[in-house]
Design a protein around this motif. Structure first.
Motif, PDB file in Angstrom:
ATOM      1  N   GLN A   7       0.836  -1.213   0.000  1.00 21.97           N
ATOM      2  CA  GLN A   7       0.000   0.000   0.000  1.00 21.97           C
ATOM      3  C   GLN A   7       0.866   1.258   0.000  1.00 21.97           C
ATOM      4  N   GLY A  49       0.038   4.573   5.308  1.00 22.45           N
ATOM      5  CA  GLY A  49       0.175   3.791   6.541  1.00 22.45           C
ATOM      6  C   GLY A  49       1.127   4.420   7.532  1.00 22.45           C
ATOM      7  N   LEU A 103       5.778  -0.699   6.762  1.00 26.74           N
ATOM      8  CA  LEU A 103       4.619   0.169   6.651  1.00 26.74           C
ATOM      9  C   LEU A 103       3.389  -0.625   7.077  1.00 26.74           C
TER      10      LEU A 103
END
Ligand SMILES: Nc1ncnc2c1ncn2[C@@H]1O[C@H](COP(=O)(O)OP(=O)(O)OP(=O)(O)O)[C@@H](O)[C@H]1O
Ligand SMILES: [Mg+2]
Length: 268
Positions: free
Chosen positions: A253, A256, A267
């Motif tokens: 992603q 985060g 992360l």
């Protein structure tokens, strides 16, 4: 101005009084006629904020920074050519002459002229440097003060070595309070720098589409990984960037919280 510079360059508060004083004089057009707006010599250990201060000042004043790495200039004519080439397109800003002791000694004749007349001639054309601040840096003596905790003693050692290395007519053209020795960065300063670099990196990465925050636990981790006081803040900056980049490479992603997991940054 001082507050802005202080928040950017940590642990060097003694630098900003003289810097601000002479920059205010320069900005109000009150510097002596036919001299640069201001001239400074920054000395002291590697990685402690000398170049960073010049960069921060150029951002604060919103002016261009023309940087010359003097170790690349063993040929004085080449330096003159490169400098005047820059002066063809810029009439004001900051000229940063980094590590002046590493350039050809002949270049000091140009410095003398620049500092006392704010003029330089190349190929029959005379350039006016009175719109510039001149910042010079030198590492002379920085090895000799390694491990010296008393800054007053360290500064004296550096001053003595600077005086024995540079010609008096050169040093005589830079005000005593503009010859500033940077401090070795202590543990507390490095701790603040880790936090600052993490936050700066997060802002930089925002522009690349990342939305990051961090857990406080990453700060001691990065500090441990990067600390090497011999090289000032430089290893801390490199370690911080490397670990954050690695965490992002391994993450699926782009948003985060940066945390420590199994002795690495991740992360979450
Ligand atoms: N006092 C400081 N506060 C915040 N960051 C710092 C400080 N000192 C160094 N850094 C960071 O460390 C890196 C190296 O700093 P800088 O280029 O200013 O070192 P320097 O003193 O000019 O060293 P050198 O004499 O080797 O050129 C930069 O990324 C800078 O952001
Ligand atoms: Mg530097």
């Amino acid at each position: 101005m001082k507050a802005k510079l202080k928040s950017r360059v940590i642990g060097q508060d003694h630098v900003f009084d003289p810097l601000e004083r002479y920059v205010l004089i320069g900005e109000k057009g009150l510097a002596p006629p036919n001299e640069p707006k201001g001239a400074f010599l920054f000395t002291g250990p590697t990685g402690t904020g000398k170049t960073e201060t010049a960069k921060a000042l150029s951002e604060t004043l919103n002016c261009i920074l023309l940087r010359f790495d003097m170790s690349e200039y063993q040929d004085d004519k080449k330096f003159l050519e490169d400098l005047c080439h820059m002066l063809d397109t810029h009439t004001s800003g900051i000229i940063l002459l980094d590590e002046i002791e590493k350039g050809s000694m002949k270049i000091f004749d140009y410095f003398l002229q620049i500092l006392s007349e704010a003029r330089i001639t190349f190929q029959r054309k005379t350039y006016d440097l009175s719109g510039f601040y001149i910042i010079m840096t030198s590492n002379i003596g920085s090895k000799n003060i390694m491990g010296q905790d008393n800054f007053t003693v360290a500064r004296k050692i550096v001053e003595r070595l600077i005086q024995s290395h540079f010609r008096p007519e050169f040093l005589g053209r830079i005000r005593r309070d503009c010859q500033i020795c940077f401090k070795p960065l202590d543990y507390d300063a490095l701790k603040q720098i880790v936090k600052q670099k993490v936050e700066m990196e997060i802002i930089r990465l925002q522009e690349k589409g990342y939305s990051l925050s961090y857990s406080e636990s990453i700060l001691p981790f990065l500090m441990n990984e990067g600390i090497n006081p011999e090289f000032g803040a430089r290893p801390i900056v490199q370690t911080t960037q490397k670990h954050i980049a690695m965490a992002l490479v391994c993450a699926s992603q782009t948003a985060g919280i940066l945390t420590v997991n199994n002795s690495q940054l991740t992360l979450a």
